[in-house]
Design an enzyme around this catalytic site. Structure first.
Site, PDB file in Angstrom:
ATOM      1  N   ASP A   1     -18.660 -17.638 -60.979  1.00  0.00           N
ATOM      2  CA  ASP A   1     -19.896 -17.635 -60.215  1.00  0.00           C
ATOM      3  C   ASP A   1     -19.623 -18.408 -58.926  1.00  0.00           C
ATOM      4  O   ASP A   1     -18.565 -19.027 -58.766  1.00  0.00           O
ATOM      5  CB  ASP A   1     -21.069 -18.225 -61.014  1.00  0.00           C
ATOM      6  CG  ASP A   1     -22.410 -17.730 -60.449  1.00  0.00           C
ATOM      7  OD1 ASP A   1     -22.433 -17.243 -59.302  1.00  0.00           O
ATOM      8  OD2 ASP A   1     -23.432 -17.831 -61.151  1.00  0.00           O
TER       9      ASP A   1
HETATM   10  C1  BGC Z   1     -25.586 -16.509 -58.742  1.00  0.00           C
HETATM   11  C2  BGC Z   1     -25.009 -15.201 -59.232  1.00  0.00           C
HETATM   12  C3  BGC Z   1     -24.729 -14.275 -58.079  1.00  0.00           C
HETATM   13  C4  BGC Z   1     -23.816 -14.981 -57.100  1.00  0.00           C
HETATM   14  C5  BGC Z   1     -23.447 -14.114 -55.906  1.00  0.00           C
HETATM   15  C6  BGC Z   1     -24.782 -17.102 -57.617  1.00  0.00           C
HETATM   16  O1  BGC Z   1     -25.429 -18.174 -57.036  1.00  0.00           O
HETATM   17  O2  BGC Z   1     -25.668 -17.418 -59.814  1.00  0.00           O
HETATM   18  O3  BGC Z   1     -25.884 -14.601 -60.149  1.00  0.00           O
HETATM   19  O4  BGC Z   1     -24.156 -13.089 -58.541  1.00  0.00           O
HETATM   20  O5  BGC Z   1     -24.474 -16.137 -56.625  1.00  0.00           O
HETATM   21  O6  BGC Z   1     -24.503 -13.903 -55.072  1.00  0.00           O
END
Ligand code: BGC
Length: 735
Positions: A280
């Site tokens: 993530d």
């Molecule tokens: C979120 C994810 C997301 C990623 C990319 C993160 O802050 O937890 O769910 O896919 O950002 O945008």
């Protein structure tokens, strides 16, 4: 000359169609320098919430592409941008390895569908699959290869803002939805130019945050982890998901983006996953504040060795991996494996054969907001709505009504129905409730709109005008709830009541004595006790996307009879949270004649609305629950049948639900677990016999030794309209 030979080798090995993908991957790997290998493991964001169709990464990013130091971008989309960057990658970098572009397409790219929690309330995996298919078609036409979805986290706590992104609290339903979305996004073949790779996230346990506060500590037993939280991930892997995203949270002291047990032992060794894991956003870097890595170098080592193949935005791999390998601290074999996994997905997508296959600007123009996709958003939207209450059959309303007051801060909001994570969804595409009613009723009916109050804030100034409007109307529709910004990431709430003065507003309008329909728009279960006690009709519409107002009008006037059922329990008060239907008995289940049992001094245990709950404009009667036999050997099956009759006045759909309870086990078992369901349609007066088959598979769990088995003994079977209103029978499993 050396360069020419390399390129010749590269093309002969990668383009040759008769070579297997694995051979082609090896043919690329053998040509790569250590830096180029690390580059494939690096992902950067090309833009941040620019709100424009064309996102331009910086010159620095372009240099990285030329040097082969980046393998993927997120937040870059639009055929013009993706074509430009891909051209740099395949024309100016030494090995010409194509980039992979990803975005959070959570419920649509531009044509926004209902939020995932709403879609789950359809209890129609085929429809959810179709929705994901449309989303993929639209997203792929803009140059995207990859969506960071489905979010398959089980959530039992509505304070957690990200409950809106998933399918609710149940592992069985959650698994079906996970599978449906993976198949929908990935299509028949990943190499089709309208398929995008799915990403099951957030792996894992993220929804178990203590106190419902996002990013907070999670501490769950391995049994609950496997039986509840991991189930939808396993289903996604079995459905062929190409990627997973490792989560931010820790479990039992181990941050999941550094958890080898999860990312390698379970995911790869037990489940046989062959795709790649992306971290993530900076979750590898966050191994430092978690307190398991001293610095970014250690974080990089822990992340890679645990099984995180691609580093999203932490720059940990970018800065440290090559050095770690050179110093012999990280094995080249592990690094090579990660590179291969990423190349594999690029091969499956067909990017080595045609890196520009997703960059057709004409197709992009034709596909965005294409009529068929927009119509599909309306179809899914109306099927996602849950009717919570309908006293005296106030709904459906007659189209002959002459005056309607449409009140509330969400009645004419162009923005909120998009819901959170709405990618390129635009307010101008949204049909509000006021607009939807006008579309439905034309000039026949006078519609008076008053906002009354804001979603948040204390001002009651608008109340009096709204009261006047209500007094002059035959019926009042009140659209209240949350703003789209109140749910999703970092949007936890400690209160679950309607924000601001909205409940006071409903009370004020209620005093007029006019019939009221409350239309809720929100991203989580809310505590709406007063409304439930005092308002005759309540619709839960979540955030329905661009066709919100038309879909709600279809329901209000009976052009569609609501058929959605809740996939999350609604608490009475926040103090009951976490609250979920498949809880355990405890050693002291509540008994009102015994003080020393499990209950609250000041509130009953039961929820406001249970899991599986949802009404229709018609009524259904369940009868004749029958089991084909009351004893079953492990290699046999039992057929459960029940008659369902439409006992009301309208044609309607019903979700017939099957639950099972194992009465005595080597470990305690939930009071009920959803094991199957059917959505059926019945004409007034019609009866259908619904059948379910119970096999040993439905009876398995992790026993005292953590073996996944069934145990002989007595089971209860429940069939009904929700998790509480059920008919009951029983059988015995013999071994
Ligand atoms: C979120 C994810 C997301 C990623 C990319 C993160 O802050 O937890 O769910 O896919 O950002 O945008």
């Amino acid at each position: 000359m050396k360069k020419i030979i390399i390129l010749f080798l590269f093309y002969s090995l990668t383009i040759a169609q008769n070579k297997s993908v694995e051979e082609r991957i090896d043919s690329v790997l053998v040509l790569m320098t250590l830096d180029e290998k690390v580059g494939q493991l690096v992902q950067y964001s090309g833009g941040w919430d620019t709100g424009t169709q064309t996102v331009r990464p910086s010159e620095a990013h372009e240099k990285l592409i030329i040097m082969g130091k980046v393998g993927s971008f997120l937040n870059v989309f639009g055929t013009e941008s993706t074509h430009r960057l891909q051209k740099i990658a395949v024309e100016q970098s030494r090995l010409k390895i194509p980039l992979i572009f990803g975005l959070d397409v959570i419920h649509g790219f531009r044509s926004i569908f209902p939020v995932p929690l709403a879609e789950a309330c359809t209890w129609e995996p085929e429809l959810v699959e179709q929705s994901a298919r449309w989303q993929a078609i639209e997203a792929a036409s803009t140059g995207l290869h990859w969506t960071f979805n489905p979010m398959v986290d089980i959530a039992r706590d509505p304070r957690w803002g990200r409950i809106v992104e998933g399918s609710g609290e149940d592992p069985y339903l959650g698994s079906l939805m996970a599978r449906a979305r993976v198949i929908g996004y990935q299509g028949k073949k990943l190499s089709d130019n309208n398929s995008i790779v799915a990403c099951a996230k957030h792996f894992a346990g993220y929804g178990g945050a203590e106190g419902g506060r996002d990013y907070n500590t999670v501490d769950i037993s391995e049994r609950t982890f496997r039986e509840v939280f991991l189930k939808p991930f396993h289903a996604a892997v079995e459905a062929g998901v190409g990627t997973l995203m490792s989560s931010f949270n820790e479990i039992g002291g181990v941050p999941q983006s550094g958890c080898r047990f999860l990312l390698t032992d379970i995911l790869r060794n037990e489940w046989g996953f062959k795709g790649f894991v992306v971290s993530d956003w900076n979750s590898v870097g966050e191994l430092i504040p978690h307190g398991v890595a001293k610095n970014l170098e250690e974080a990089a080592q822990i992340g890679l060795e645990a099984g995180v193949d691609m580093d999203m935005e932490a720059s940990a791999y970018y800065n440290h991996l090559a050095d770690l390998v050179n110093r012999g601290k990280v094995s080249l074999d592990i690094l090579n494996e990660s590179v291969k996994r990423i190349l594999r997905i690029k091969f499956y997508l067909g990017l080595f054969d045609d890196p520009f296959k997703y960059c057709d600007t004409d197709l992009e123009k034709k596909t965005i907001l294409n009529k068929e996709i927009v119509n599909a958003t309306r179809e899914v939207a109306k099927r996602s709505v849950v009717l919570l209450k309908n006293e005296n059959y106030l709904l459906p309303l007659s189209k002959e009504i002459s005056k309607i007051a449409v009140l509330g801060p969400l009645a004419n909001s162009k923005d909120d129905p998009l819901g959170p994570w709405a990618a390129q969804g635009k307010p101008e595409d949204v049909v509000t409730v006021v607009e939807g009613l006008k579309n439905k009723l034309g000039n026949r009916t006078e519609i008076i709109y008053e906002e009354g109050c804001k979603i948040d804030g204390n001002s009651k100034e608008g109340f009096s005008k709204a009261v006047e409007a209500a007094k002059n109307a035959d019926v009042v529709i009140m659209c209240v709830g949350e703003s789209r910004g109140m749910s999703a990431e970092a949007r936890s709430r400690a209160y679950l009541d309607l924000p601001g003065v909205q409940e006071d507003f409903v009370k004020e309008i209620h005093k007029t004595g006019k019939p009221i329909v409350v239309v809720l728009m929100n991203g989580r279960p809310l505590t709406i006790n007063w409304i439930n006690e005092n308002i005759s009709s309540i619709l839960e519409t979540w955030f329905l996307g661009i066709q919100s107002g038309n879909a709600i009008a279809d329901i209000l006037f009976g052009d569609y009879n609501p058929s959605g059922k809740l996939t999350t329990t609604f608490p009475r008060y926040v103090g009951q949270v976490p609250i979920y239907y498949n809880h355990k008995m405890t050693g002291r289940p509540y008994d009102k004649s015994n003080f020393y049992t499990s209950y609250y001094l000041d509130l009953e245990n039961s929820p406001l609305y249970p899991f599986g709950y949802g009404l229709s404009y018609t009524t259904f009667k369940y009868s004749d629950l029958t089991l084909s036999q009351n004893k079953m050997n492990i290699n046999e099956s039992i057929t459960v049948s029940v008659n369902v009759t439409n006992s009301g006045k309208y044609e309607g759909e019903e979700v017939v639900q099957l639950y099972i309870r194992d009465l005595v086990g080597s470990v305690t078992r939930p009071v009920k677990e959803l094991k199957d369901f059917r959505k059926i349609i019945l004409k007034p007066g019609e009866t259908k016999k619904v059948e379910f088959i119970i096999t040993e598979d439905k009876l398995k769990f992790y026993d005292i030794n953590m073996d996944y088995v069934s145990e002989p003994g007595d089971f209860k079977v429940f069939v009904g309209t929700n998790s509480e209103e059920v008919l009951e029978s029983s059988f015995m499993l013999i071994k």
